[in-house]
Design an enzyme around this catalytic site. Structure first.
Site, short mmCIF file in Angstrom:
data_model
loop_
_atom_site.label_atom_id
_atom_site.label_comp_id
_atom_site.label_asym_id
_atom_site.label_seq_id
_atom_site.Cartn_x
_atom_site.Cartn_y
_atom_site.Cartn_z
N TRP A 180 44.67 36.84 36.39
CA TRP A 180 45.83 36.47 37.13
C TRP A 180 45.44 35.14 38.04
O TRP A 180 46.37 34.54 38.72
CB TRP A 180 46.16 37.43 38.10
CG TRP A 180 45.07 37.74 39.46
CD1 TRP A 180 43.66 37.87 39.25
CD2 TRP A 180 45.24 37.91 40.79
NE1 TRP A 180 43.01 38.12 40.42
CE2 TRP A 180 44.05 38.01 41.41
CE3 TRP A 180 46.37 37.72 41.42
CZ2 TRP A 180 43.76 38.05 42.75
CZ3 TRP A 180 46.30 37.83 42.93
CH2 TRP A 180 44.93 38.17 43.49
N ASP A 181 44.16 34.74 38.00
CA ASP A 181 43.76 33.47 38.91
C ASP A 181 44.52 32.26 38.37
O ASP A 181 44.86 31.62 39.25
CB ASP A 181 42.49 33.26 38.27
CG ASP A 181 41.33 34.34 38.60
OD1 ASP A 181 41.72 35.49 38.54
OD2 ASP A 181 40.22 34.16 38.93
N GLU A 204 39.11 44.12 45.12
CA GLU A 204 38.38 45.21 44.06
C GLU A 204 37.36 45.99 44.53
O GLU A 204 36.81 46.74 44.18
CB GLU A 204 37.83 44.32 43.01
CG GLU A 204 38.89 43.72 41.98
CD GLU A 204 38.20 42.97 41.06
OE1 GLU A 204 37.04 42.70 40.81
OE2 GLU A 204 38.90 42.36 39.95
N LYS A 212 37.08 42.84 49.46
CA LYS A 212 36.52 42.03 48.90
C LYS A 212 36.99 40.54 49.19
O LYS A 212 36.51 39.48 49.08
CB LYS A 212 36.46 41.97 47.40
CG LYS A 212 35.40 41.20 46.53
CD LYS A 212 35.61 41.70 45.02
CE LYS A 212 34.64 40.89 44.08
NZ LYS A 212 35.05 41.29 42.58
#
Lengths: 738, 738
Positions: free
Chosen positions: A339-340, A470, A569
């Site tokens: 998805w970056d 995550e 995160k």
């Protein structure tokens, strides 16, 4: 104040593997790490060449398998570096000078031409001294040619030199830390055919798995050399000093499910000429004009230019490739697309290089068949689910709780289709490709979600999903996922309503209903937007007793330890709030920010840019600047400590977002462009170019002053510093901001 | 009305692999499946011998690994069946009659002696007919001797027969369905040394991994044979018909972390004699006296006796082994020990064979060091966490969401230590072993849990755990886990208070506080006990559109599809309610039962027995009987369809629970024994023996009449059909129940 180069003084260390990443060259397809020009004992380095989308496939072995698991790894193939040119003196027995002393004097990467120039000092094992200057350049005209120019000067040696140009035939396994999921772990089996010829060698690489039909042809040619020099023959050499030039060209063919990629070798073999340098200069001048950013801080100016230059080098342009998590600068994350691309990198391309943005989005369209199939594996009989990590469109995540369960990628892609359309108004793309992507992803949500009573009314809920963060997995009603799915379905309804794609009225009504009634969790007690149903109730991570050496947590704690604590995160709920500024009041955003910031480790490189943008929006300008420094210079100062494995491509994009979405408060809502001046006091001036619906525009920020100018194109109604303005060609929206 | 045997008429099919399981023999350590006595083309069968606790270890390969994951598989080793005795006529070229036609005429397993007698009809490839009777028996006196008697009768052949007794040296991989996690998938590498001698062969098996120091010596001896017959030499044969006897004896040594198991070969070699049969008869007579059950339904009588006989054959007795999920009847689940032993099988042993129960609990005590270490891997610095599945004490689960996350195993073990103590009053065991197990498991909960505001007060919560129901994973406050941890900590506090083990007053107070304030989720809206925080809000599984062929769901749906729906593999919340009858009113129990029953698939064999028990408690006697039929006859009718892989050992124990906890409503609370008559109308009479604190007792139920008798021992105050009674020796508590 444009910066035209990066030098050795601008980077964190001279650790070779780190330099290999930082000075990597690429044209979006062919990527060459800046490895030293000798073979030898280089186990600590990654002397590789990568081809975007060229992967090996191996069955995934699970400790315990189950129905519907991803079947195959896809691993980008590490080809041998074409940078090697070994030499030896008469006294040294071998051409492989692994034990020679070698230091790098300087390295200069020219942002205007893409030429990398390096100077090495060499002491041979028989104590002779040489100076070697290597110039490298990849032609940016889509011909996939690498040019190398080696200029070797003897400082105290006279005698014959023997040379060899080793293209190593064995492609061996990458050594990797087996427990670090961020490092690529599997190397391919490759077959190759080696065809030596006069001053030329040609290698054909083929992946072992026939079904993927991937082939690379590498032609390696000596284009200039001293008299009597014969590299591919018997290593005859020459006396003293001299110059050798090499051209390495690649061609390839990949078969994808719905199409083929065929890239032929150019007809002619060319040596390094000024023509090619000029062609590159022209392409890059264009690039910098369209994507120009000027900022008063010299470090940040260097940072953003470096970042944009590398993004440009990493982006696939043929419609069937994308941008890997580490681009083509390293094999980390196996060369997968995540998805970056959509959420961190595409905005830059959409606003400044829309022709590349369109190619990147076409990749998603091209893998719709695989996404439809994947939805079936997950028990959803209508719609499509994009793979969390993939090259060929099939799911390659071997850990579904932080892989396939990140369903949000569906909505991320749809969101970016919408952004592309909002910014470019590209009707054809939306009709022919984008609408299908949006409709199919929306259909997935419709069946995946379910109606439940929440707060006294029936709301649409999504269970057992993993959001961007995550460090939290398999939760109910992740705010980010729900908010994104809400937009996905609303946009699908709009597309049906406006006949961009065929569908029935009933489905349109269902999209509208689910979108309107999407459940968005909120913790009444603490008055904060909740990451998910239960997150606010969980115990906070024991930060006080966690040593600095224990970060990133994922390398030091069992996932179960991490999952059962409130610890992030990266930005998750805050990312949704960044994307939809009009969803919440500034007071609410401030409470949320103050709630999430202390529990966020930024162990992901996708985090700091978002925190910078939101600090800008909250007018906490010092904090915005501080997070932005870490974003902009992340790889140049090696903030995460692992730039050696490849660049953090999402963060490269994030650094553009920090300037434009953050300092300039840019966003589009209801088709209207917004700009708000949040310039930190440390910056006196920031300007950047963008394209918006056919216009070329420039935003200029100074302390207390905001200007928006249309360079070319029709007038525009937009919002500047909170006030609606009409901007005409060559007029300037000039706002005195507080 | 005791049943003394199982015959071919009593079982589901004559599929060979199924029969291999059903007629398997064992002595708790040495297990021999009932494979056909010929080698040949038998890929569809599992012709194996298993040694309880004898395993191979291989590194676990993960698709994507992470910190703290279990490192090694432990796989019970499938040794070659010792049942082979191949023969050939003069015309047939090979001793391996793989293509011979063979049918089984009869099979009789004698519950009083452990002797299995089978009759086979054989047609050779040269069309001769033979009858073969094989008698098999394992000595139950802990000498680990298998006796085989082959009586071969020629029906139409005269000539020489050649014989061979093949103990195959290669132990090859078990073929297995790679996606079915219930089937053992990895076979060991083994080394072996083969020592042939006169009429004898000796094989020493060693596992490849030296650190486990596991060695088996197998001595194979011809004890009786026709004149002139020489099996281990040149296959000399004999004419016509004759009898051959073989004795196979095993000895072994295993090293475990804290102790060694050494089992020597007996000094003498014995042939099949009536003495050995008589010794077995004596041992089994004792067993049946202590564990006697009589029930008016003949099918159920056969079922329960078969089940108890097999439990007896499967239970390790040396204090360092346990009962695997499939006992020693098949290599399924890799021969691992789970919570199944404590929660389903141990009650039978505790109430009727306490000396075996004590050995099984000693196993858990023996692996406390590994459990302490495992807790550290999970980030918990005090206490112990038992491995979810293991042989040697180390975690062997390669899928933590349905493995390590089933923390409840800690409390399950502590619960069973308490039950053992409540029923036996074994003070020494509690002081020397049990208390340490309870204290260390309680300490784990204390640090694992956290205090949160719930319903207006601070309560003790457990996040991201998986309960018994494996169709739901990583949830918050699983009712079963919380309730069991509550008992675990309360019992630890009691042990400290009563000086069974040393500890400080502060820790005792913390145990009491956490236990007293344990959060137990309840859904106010539906007035049901909630499986976890969010479970009542999730959508129900689409049962209407799920075909019967799609069960068990785990083989046909991705875990993510299963996890996001309200669907149970087995009793979860209801299991906790079964264990603590005084926690809730009958009205509450009825609501919960009616809520959970429709969403439970019983895809686990651990489910139906619990539903039967609770139906009994709710006086829904028809339903209790129906579930009980499926429980008692599960493997004899092959209800789950996979008895071929091994018996469902937990369900064997569950069938005893169904009678005693269910029909007789037996439980202990505050040290007091309760019996309530819930006899279904289909059953006119049920009686069973038990031991309670030094007494031998008998419970007798008839329709409307409950008798409890003390056979030997002191008087007892107990509760019969809801009324407190004082029962003296030879008096009878006689209750007319409604």
């Amino acid at each position: 104040m444009q910066i035209d180069k990066l030098t050795l003084k601008d980077v964190a260390t001279t650790n070779r593997q780190y330099l290999e990443t930082i000075f990597a060259l690429g044209d979006g397809h062919m990527g060459v790490r800046d490895s030293v020009p000798f073979t030898g004992n280089q186990q600590a380095t990654l002397p590789v060449m990568l081809i975007n989308g060229y992967y090996a496939t191996n069955p995934i072995t699970y400790g315990e398998s189950a129905y519907g698991y991803a079947k195959n790894h896809q691993t980008i193939i590490s080809l041998t570096s074409p940078r090697y040119l070994d030499f030896a003196t008469e006294k040294t027995s071998s051409e492989i000078p692994g034990d020679w002393d070698m230091t790098v004097d300087d390295a200069v990467l020219d942002f205007d031409t893409g030429v990398l120039t390096e100077k090495f000092q060499i002491v041979t094992s028989d104590h002779h001294h040489f100076e070697l200057v290597v110039k490298s350049m990849i032609a940016l005209d889509n011909s996939h040619q690498l040019f190398l120019n080696y200029e070797l000067t003897s400082l105290d040696y006279t005698g014959t030199l023997r040379f060899t140009r080793p293209i190593i035939h064995d492609v061996t396994a990458t050594t990797a830390d087996a427990d670090d999921p961020r490092v690529a772990q599997r190397q391919s089996g490759l077959t190759n055919q080696f065809i030596p010829a006069d001053r030329q060698q040609q290698i054909e690489w083929q992946t072992l798995v026939a079904s993927t039909h991937q082939q690379i042809t590498q032609r390696d040619w000596l284009t200039s050399f001293p008299t009597g020099f014969e590299v591919y023959g018997d290593h005859a050499g020459f006396h003293g000093s001299g110059t050798i030039e090499v051209q390495t060209t690649l061609s390839w063919s990949f078969t994808r499910q719905i199409s083929e990629i065929n890239q032929a070798l150019p007809d002619t073999i060319t040596s390094w000429t000024n023509d090619i340098v000029d062609r590159n200069r022209q392409i890059l001048t264009n690039f910098w004009q369209q994507s120009q950013v000027q900022i008063s801080d010299q470090k940040l100016q260097a940072g953003i230019q470096y970042n944009l230059f590398q993004l440009f080098q990493s982006a696939g342009r043929n419609g069937l490739t994308n941008i890997a998590a580490k681009g083509i600068t390293g094999p980390g994350y196996e060369g997968h697309y995540f998805w970056d691309t959509e959420m961190y990198m595409l905005p830059f391309f959409i606003y400044t290089q829309p022709q590349i943005a369109k190619q990147l989005l076409h990749y998603r369209f091209s893998i719709l068949p695989q996404a439809r199939k994947r939805a079936r594996s997950l028990g959803v009989t209508r719609g499509a689910l994009y793979a969390w990590r993939t090259i060929n469109g099939e799911e390659a995540s071997a850990y579904f709780p932080a892989g396939t369960a990140q369903y949000h990628i569906n909505a991320d892609i749809a969101h970016t289709v919408k952004l592309y359309f909002d910014v470019t108004n590209d009707q054809n793309f939306l009709r022919e490709q984008g609408a299908a992507v949006v409709l199919e992803t929306a259909r997935f949500w419709l069946q995946f979600g379910s109606w439940q009573q929440r707060d006294g009314r029936s709301q649409f809920c999504l269970y057992k999903v993993t959001g961007p963060d995550e460090y939290t997995a398999l939760v109910d009603n992740n705010y980010y996922t729900n908010r994104m799915a809400k937009e996905n379905m609303a946009f699908a309804a709009w597309l049906l309503e406006n006949h961009y794609i065929d569908g029935d009225a009933d489905e349109q009504a269902q999209f509208t209903k689910a979108s309107t009634n999407m459940y968005l969790p909120y913790d009444q007690e603490q008055q904060v937007t909740a990451q998910d149903d239960n997150s606010p109730k969980m115990p906070v991570w024991p930060f006080a007793t966690t040593a600095a050496t224990q970060y990133p947590l994922l390398l030091h704690y069992h996932p179960l330890m991490i999952y059962r604590h409130r610890v992030n995160k990266q930005a998750d709920t805050l990312l949704a709030e960044m994307l939809f500024p009009e969803d919440q009041s500034l007071e609410q955003l401030r409470r949320d920010y103050e709630y999430y910031e202390p529990i966020t480790t930024h162990d992901s490189s996708l985090s700091r840019s978002i925190f910078s943008i939101l600090a800008s929006r909250l007018d906490d300008r010092d904090k915005a600047f501080s997070y932005y420094m870490d974003t902009s210079l992340m790889d140049l100062v090696d903030l995460q400590g692992n730039a050696k494995d490849g660049l953090h491509e999402a963060n490269l994009g994030g650094s553009w977002l920090g300037l434009t979405y953050g300092f300039a408060g840019m966003y589009v809502a209801d088709g209207k462009l917004h700009i708000t001046n949040h310039l930190p006091t440390q910056i006196t001036h920031l300007s950047y170019r963008l394209r918006f619906r056919g216009r070329v525009m420039e935003v200029q920020l100074q302390q207390g002053c905001t200007k928006v100018q249309i360079i070319t194109g029709r007038p525009l109604t937009m919002v500047v510093d909170g006030q609606q303005r009409e901007i005409a060609l060559e007029s300037v929206a000039n706002s005195k901001s507080s």
